[in-house]
Each structure stands twice: as C-alpha cells, then as structure tokens.
Design a protein around this motif. Structure first.
Motif, PDB file in Angstrom:
ATOM      1  N   ARG A   1       0.825  -1.212   0.000  1.00 48.25           N
ATOM      2  CA  ARG A   1       0.000   0.000   0.000  1.00 48.25           C
ATOM      3  C   ARG A   1       0.863   1.268   0.000  1.00 48.25           C
ATOM      4  O   ARG A   1       0.603   2.212  -0.759  1.00 48.25           O
TER       5      ARG A   1
ATOM      6  N   PHE B   1       1.157   4.072  -3.018  1.00 48.30           N
ATOM      7  CA  PHE B   1       0.906   5.490  -2.729  1.00 48.30           C
ATOM      8  C   PHE B   1       2.028   6.357  -3.313  1.00 48.30           C
ATOM      9  O   PHE B   1       1.774   7.370  -3.980  1.00 48.30           O
TER      10      PHE B   1
ATOM     11  N   SER C   1      -6.342  -0.652  -2.927  1.00 43.86           N
ATOM     12  CA  SER C   1      -5.505   0.540  -2.788  1.00 43.86           C
ATOM     13  C   SER C   1      -4.948   0.981  -4.140  1.00 43.86           C
ATOM     14  O   SER C   1      -4.797   2.187  -4.393  1.00 43.86           O
TER      15      SER C   1
ATOM     16  N   PHE D   1      -5.647   4.844  -5.358  1.00 41.41           N
ATOM     17  CA  PHE D   1      -4.563   5.803  -5.592  1.00 41.41           C
ATOM     18  C   PHE D   1      -4.504   6.222  -7.065  1.00 41.41           C
ATOM     19  O   PHE D   1      -4.180   7.370  -7.372  1.00 41.41           O
TER      20      PHE D   1
ATOM     21  N   THR E   1      -7.336   8.757  -7.593  1.00 37.46           N
ATOM     22  CA  THR E   1      -7.008  10.011  -6.910  1.00 37.46           C
ATOM     23  C   THR E   1      -5.968  10.805  -7.693  1.00 37.46           C
ATOM     24  O   THR E   1      -6.073  12.035  -7.836  1.00 37.46           O
TER      25      THR E   1
ATOM     26  N   TYR F   1      -3.672  15.204  -3.762  1.00 35.10           N
ATOM     27  CA  TYR F   1      -3.462  13.753  -3.709  1.00 35.10           C
ATOM     28  C   TYR F   1      -3.225  13.279  -2.279  1.00 35.10           C
ATOM     29  O   TYR F   1      -3.845  12.307  -1.819  1.00 35.10           O
TER      30      TYR F   1
ATOM     31  N   ALA G   1      -5.810  11.025   0.186  1.00 37.96           N
ATOM     32  CA  ALA G   1      -5.333   9.719   0.662  1.00 37.96           C
ATOM     33  C   ALA G   1      -5.390   9.623   2.187  1.00 37.96           C
ATOM     34  O   ALA G   1      -5.773   8.584   2.738  1.00 37.96           O
TER      35      ALA G   1
ATOM     36  N   GLN H   1      -6.708   5.673   3.419  1.00 34.67           N
ATOM     37  CA  GLN H   1      -6.090   4.666   2.561  1.00 34.67           C
ATOM     38  C   GLN H   1      -4.599   4.514   2.881  1.00 34.67           C
ATOM     39  O   GLN H   1      -3.984   3.510   2.544  1.00 34.67           O
ATOM     40  N   ILE H   2      -4.058   5.537   3.526  1.00 36.40           N
ATOM     41  CA  ILE H   2      -2.679   5.463   4.013  1.00 36.40           C
ATOM     42  C   ILE H   2      -2.663   6.092   5.402  1.00 36.40           C
ATOM     43  O   ILE H   2      -3.227   7.166   5.607  1.00 36.40           O
TER      44      ILE H   2
END
Length: 470
Positions: free
Chosen positions: A290, A294, A413, A417, A420, A446, A450, A455-456
């Motif tokens: 992940r 990213f 993920s 990403f 995004t 971005y 995230a 997501q991160i």
C-alpha cells in the motif's frame, strides 16, 4: 531500532541505485543533448543489444545465486561458480562478435563489440555484486559505482568542452570506467570478505540445472525492457529511437525507489518463505504494498506535470514536447512496475519458478507481437502502448499467481490511488497557472485525499518499516 535497521538497509541499497540509475542517466543525458538524435539513437541501440546479449549469457543464474546465498550460509560457492560462468561466457561472446564485425561494412556493427566489452566487464562483476547483496552488504559496491559513474560523467563533460565527444570516445570512456569498477570490486572482495574463487564443477552443474528452469524466463524478461528499443532500431529511424529511449530512460529513473527496495526485500522474502507463513507477515507485506503504491502514483503524477516544461527547458527544446506522449504512456507503467516487483519477489521467494517463467515468456511474446504491429503504425508511441499493455497483462497474471498459491494481496488501494492521482491531474490541469504552482496543488490534493480516506495511515507505515527491518 526497527527504524534504524530499515533506514540502514534502504540507504545502503540506495547507493547502488543512485550510482547506476541517477548517475548513469546524467551521463546519457549529457550525450543526448550534445550529439545528434541519429548518433544518440545508434548508441542507445548498441547499448541495448549489448545488455540483451549479456542477459542471454547469464543463463538466469543471477537471481538463483542471490536466493541460494541469502537462504543458506553454506551456499557461498554459488557466487564463485557464477563468476567462472561469466568470465567464460564473456570471452566466448566477444570472440564471436569480433568475427562477425569483419563481415559487414556498417560502422555500427564494427563498433558494437566494444559496446559489448563495456557491458561485458560489468557482467563479469555481477556475481561479486550479488554475493555482497545476498549478504545485505550493499554499501561497498554502491561506493565503487558512485566513484566510477562520477568519473564517467566528468570524462563526458571534459570531452564536450574539448569538442571530442563522439561515439568512439564515448565507448572508450565506458570501457575504462567498467575496468575500474571491476578491479575495485575484486580488490574489495579479496581483501574484505571470505569469498572463495574455487569452483566446484559438480555443484556448478547443479546450479545450471536449477537456473535452467527459469532461463527462458530471464531472457524474455529482459526482452520486456529492451526489445522495444531493438525493434525500433530495425523498424524505425534512429531519431525516433532517440526520442523513445530518452523518454524510457526517464521512466527507468522514476523507478529508483523500487530499485532501492528490490535488493532489500528479495533476500528477506527468501529467508522467511523457507519457513512457515503467518497472518502477521501477510499484513506487513500488504501494508508495504500500500505504501509503495501510494508513492508510485505520486511519482507518476509529479513527473507528468513537470515533463514538457522542465525537460524542454534543460534540453533546449530537443526533447520534452517531442516525446511527451511516449513518456505519458510509459509513466503509467510506474505503479504497475512497483506492484509487479513485489508480486515477483513473493513468487520467486516461494520458488514458483515454473509459473514465473510461464508468465514472463507469455508477456514477452505478447510484447514482441504488439510491437511488430504498433511500431509501423505509430512509431515510438506504438511501442510505448505495447509496453503498457504488456505490463498490465503481467500484473494481472502475477496477481492471480500470488493470491491463489502464496498469500492474499489487496488490490483496492491500487485502484484508489490511481483514481485520486487522475483526479489531481485533471482538476489542476483546468487551472491556468504556472506549472510549479499546479504541481504543488496536485501534490496537496493527492495527499490530503489519501489521508482523509485513511487509505494510508501511520499503521501502514509502521508495518512497512517492520517488514523492511526484519
């Protein structure tokens, strides 16, 4: 403590990537700007062909040797066997190329053996470098490579200032620095390690047998990254190849974080998978995946905003707008390459050699077929599209292999990403502002999305550090 261990491994591995990718790219940037596109295209073609030949000569031993030494302290003999193989193969191939060069009148083919010498000397040093990498001693070769590649850049600058930079002098510089790198590596190995040059021929035969299972895979894997260059050299003009190879080198440079991480994770996965899998390890691998994705999507976003204005500025308009489409397509492969590298490392660490070989061969054949169709129609853009399609196919096949036969790897993920990054690209592109301001806004958009979507987060980062430090 975990943070320190991870940092040390990544930093020392990064020295190698810095020397080979960054300084190597600076060298080729200098000659690309100074030379005509035809001359630069010819150099790119001969260099790509030389690398392809050394890959064939390697017989797939490189990865097998690393896995053997990393997994067992009693397998150091594998590096000596690989060294014997490399030296023998190099001189045999050089003799063949020298004989072939006497039959034709084309100057490119007469110079080709000397480009092979430059790459072949580096090829001889691979067993020594991989011996150190398997022991997770990345720093020595990194320092050596930084010195020799810096010397190569200095020589190129001097040749430019004295108006002596041409194909013949470039290959001379490449050979001299390759000799220096090999000698320095040998001196370090002899004086600072317990490396034994004794070759056990029965063991060498067993090593060849183990490598033969993936030999075709290695050749076809190499074709994925250089066959487009070779086919463009045959089917298009050297100027088209120059535009494409310039964009491709920038794409290769953008994968620098992956190249830093790759030597760190392969020995670690090989050791762990020699034992028993558990849920905790899978969670760390997924967190690492992940975080990698990213960063990979962020790199792609940044480079595409900067490409045309920045590259056009530093090359005086020679490149940038002329190959923006090629780079846009190639850069879409950056996240795929990060994803594929992790999946391949997991598969290789789990000894799924046969399936890995099947995937690689299938994708390489598809890549060649797509290039043969696309290059006559679209030139460099067609080759870039073929490369993107092949990377997508490779990612799908490796994902199926790992999820069915090794461990579960999350895919959500990747999609998040990607969407995004695309949103950041299109939204900021609608604004009539300076490209640097657009870049800052896109990065902010971005990262904020995230983080807000979770997501991160800190947990993913900590798990990634634990994975790298173990």
């Amino acid at each position: 403590m975990l943070r320190n261990k991870a940092f040390v491994k990544i930093f020392s591995s990064g020295l190698q990537a810095l020397a080979v990718q960054v300084l190597g790219s600076v060298f080729f940037y200098l000659i690309s700007v100074y030379l005509s596109k035809d001359s630069f295209g010819a150099i790119s073609w001969m260099n790509a062909l030389s690398i392809f030949i050394t890959t064939i000569l390697g017989f797939g031993l490189e990865q097998v040797v690393v896995r053997r030494i990393a997994a067992s302290g009693r397998s150091d003999w594998a590096a000596a066997a690989f060294l014997f193989h490399s030296v023998t193969a190099f001189f045999t191939a050089l003799l063949v190329l020298l004989l072939l060069s006497t039959w034709g009148n084309d100057s490119v083919y007469k110079i080709l053996p000397w480009f092979f010498v430059a790459q072949g000397l580096l090829f001889i040093g691979i067993p020594l470098k991989q011996y150190l990498n398997a022991k997770e001693k990345f720093t020595p070769y990194g320092i050596i490579a930084i010195i020799t590649n810096s010397a190569r850049i200095a020589a190129a600058v001097w040749l430019m200032k004295t108006n002596r930079l041409e194909v013949n002098t470039i290959v001379t510089v490449m050979i001299c620095t390759a000799v220096a790198e090999l000698l320095a590596l040998l001196i370090y190995i002899i004086s600072k390690t317990q490396f034994s040059f004794k070759v056990r021929f029965q063991a060498y035969k067993k090593l060849l047998k183990e490598a033969s299972a993936q030999y075709i895979s290695v050749i076809f894997d190499m074709s994925l990254s250089r066959m487009d260059w070779l086919l463009l050299g045959f089917m298009a003009s050297k100027a088209v190849l120059a535009d494409y190879s310039f964009a491709y080198r920038a794409y290769e440079l953008s994968r620098l974080p992956m190249l830093i991480i790759a030597p760190v994770i392969l020995p670690r996965l090989a050791r762990f998978m020699a034992g028993k899998m558990n849920a905790e390890f899978e969670e760390r691998v997924n967190s690492f995946n992940r975080v990698e994705l990213f960063l990979a999507m962020l790199i792609t976003l940044i480079l595409n905003i900067l490409w045309t204005p920045l590259v056009g500025l530093i090359t005086g308009g020679k490149y940038g707008a002329t190959n923006a489409t090629e780079f846009l397509i190639l850069s879409a492969c950056i996240p795929l390459q990060f994803f594929i590298n992790l999946l391949w490392s997991v598969s290789f660490g789990a000894k799924k050699y046969k399936t890995v070989s099947t995937i690689t061969v299938s994708c390489a054949i598809a890549n060649i077929a797509l290039n043969l169709v696309a290059i006559p129609l679209l030139g460099g853009v067609g080759s870039a599209l073929a490369f993107l399609a092949t990377n997508l196919l490779q990612a799908i096949l490796y994902y199926r292999l790992v999820n069915k036969r090794v461990m579960a790897i999350g895919l959500s993920s990747f999609a998040f990403f990607m969407l995004t990054a695309l949103a950041a690209w299109f939204v900021t592109g609608l604004l009539n502002i300076h490209f640097m301001l657009r870049l800052l806004l896109a990065i902010a958009f971005y990262i904020v999305v995230a983080l807000l979507s979770k997501q991160i987060n800190k947990k993913h980062i900590e798990h990634s550090k634990q994975f790298l430090a173990r």
